[in-house]
Design an enzyme around this catalytic site. Structure first.
Site: not given
Ligand code: DOR
Ligand code: ZN
Ligand code: ZN
Ligand code: ZN
Length: 383
Positions: A18, A20, A22, A110, A137, A190, A236, A263, A281
């Site tokens: 999991h 990101h 970008r 997510d 998510h 998460h 998050n 995450d 977040f």
């Molecule tokens: O903290 C988070 N950041 N939670 C998420 O679900 C998405 C992620 C983001 O893409 O920045």
């Molecule tokens: Zn998430």
């Molecule tokens: Zn995530």
């Molecule tokens: Zn759900």
């Protein structure tokens, strides 16, 4: 070529299901290349990336773009998830068959959460027939509007709106019932609350196909630890109560939670400087995950080293049916060499990631990866 591994831990390449990255769309936060380098530096050889890019990974073209950029970077294996709904708008399902054919390894919402049960049930029915996992998510948007941190003492002290635990557990419960009805493999993103843990434990006991993940920050930090209105502590799901942290730890130890993920969610310093209420977040995770877990759980006597390694290698491979190379005799290996002795402070300025957004600055940790080998090639090594 001989590699001197004396005194070090040689582990299978770490797997992070999991993250990101970008790209496309938010290259100022991270690119597939910088994210891959950050992962390699953290000891990871396989990572699975989330589709909340611009454009969203909702078409075979974006799946291909991610794969091509990852191959060009040539550092770690990057496995793309595809979005459940087009542009992650929650209105129309994506074409699961076409996305699977392009190489997506699962379907997820997510970052947003699929908000209607009918949409989630339709998605799960299709995924079940294709034997593909649905990764959710879990968050009920109606309960979290405008809230940057968890409900609790920190929110009260600073006059902030709080995210309640039930915003997560309501969706976990819903999606467990939908998984039971559809037979899909449902993987819970998460996990951060005692109530979610309880629902997952009960679901597993009665044989529902559910698996779950937890992040190091939800095992190490509670809302009471947040030092002030610094958005590097905003993610998050949010940091919850000590009771929730303890429930997540227990669940990781007893197998209710199957795997550890980061995450990894890089954001720019400018974005994070907007403060607790307005900043996005997310925190970065690759380069601190293993040292945090090793120092605070294994070296602290709370978890066996073999279990930690399993939760970051064999278990993610099992949950997602991955063949990471080391599983087959003779295949090129994915390996990580880790120094369990040398203590170093977490220094965001040293990160290979573009993101510096971590709450762990200054933590003194052991268990730093010193060499990462993907498919038999050294892709990163300490100097
Ligand atoms: O903290 C988070 N950041 N939670 C998420 O679900 C998405 C992620 C983001 O893409 O920045
Ligand atoms: Zn998430
Ligand atoms: Zn995530
Ligand atoms: Zn759900």
């Amino acid at each position: 070529e001989t590699i001197d591994a004396a005194g070090k831990l040689l582990a299978p390449g770490l797997i992070d299901m999991h993250v990101h990255l970008r790209e496309p769309g938010f290259e100022h936060k991270e690119t597939i290349e910088t994210g891959s380098r950050s992962a390699a530096k953290g000891g990871f050889t396989t990572i699975a990336c989330m589709p909340n890019t611009k454009p969203v990974t909702d078409s075979p073209e974006v799946v291909k773009l991610v794969q091509d950029k990852a191959r060009a970077a040539g550092l770690v294996k990057v496995l793309p998830y595809a979005a459940i709904t087009k542009s992650q708008q929650g209105q129309e399902l994506t074409d699961f068959a076409v996305l699977k054919e392009a190489g997506a390894i699962g379907f997820t919402d997510d970052g947003v959460g699929v908000q209607t049960a009918q949409m989630m049930k339709d998605a799960m029915n299709i995924a079940a027939k294709m034997d593909m996992p649905v990764i959710a998510h879990c968050e009920d948007n109606s309960l979290v509007v405008g809230a940057p941190v968890a409900e609790g003492s920190f929110a009260r002290k600073h006059g902030l709106k709080g995210i309640p635990n039930e915003s997560e557990a309501i969706h976990v419960g819903r999606d467990i019932l939908l998984a039971e009805a559809t037979g899909v493999h449902y993987h819970v993103c998460h996990v951060s609350t005692e109530q979610s843990v309880r629902l997952i434990r009960q679901a597993k006991e009665i044989g529902i196909r559910v698996t779950a993940e937890v992040c190091p920050h939800h095992l190490l930090l509670s809302e009471e630890d947040i030092p002030g209105l610094d958005a590097n502590w905003k993610m998050n799901p949010p940091l919850r109560s000590r009771r929730d942290v303890d429930a997540c730890i227990e669940a990781l130890l007893d197998g209710t939670i199957d795997i550890i993920v980061t995450d990894h969610a890089p954001h720019s310093a400018e974005e994070k400087a907007k403060g607790m209420q307005s900043a996005p977040f997310g925190i970065v995770g690759f380069e601190t995950a293993f040292p945090l877990m090793y120092t605070k759980f294994v070296a602290a006597g709370k978890m066996d080293l073999s279990l930690l390694v399993k939760r970051m290698t064999a278990d993610p491979a099992r949950v997602f049916g991955l063949n990471t190379g080391v599983l087959e005799p003779g295949a090129p290996a994915d390996l990580t060499l880790i120094d369990l002795e040398t203590e170093k402070e977490v220094d965001p300025e040293s990160f290979a990631s573009k993101g510096r957004n971590t709450p762990f600055t200054g933590w003194k940790l052991k268990g730093w990866p010193v060499m990462t080998i993907t498919d038999g090639r050294v892709v990163w090594s300490e100097e």
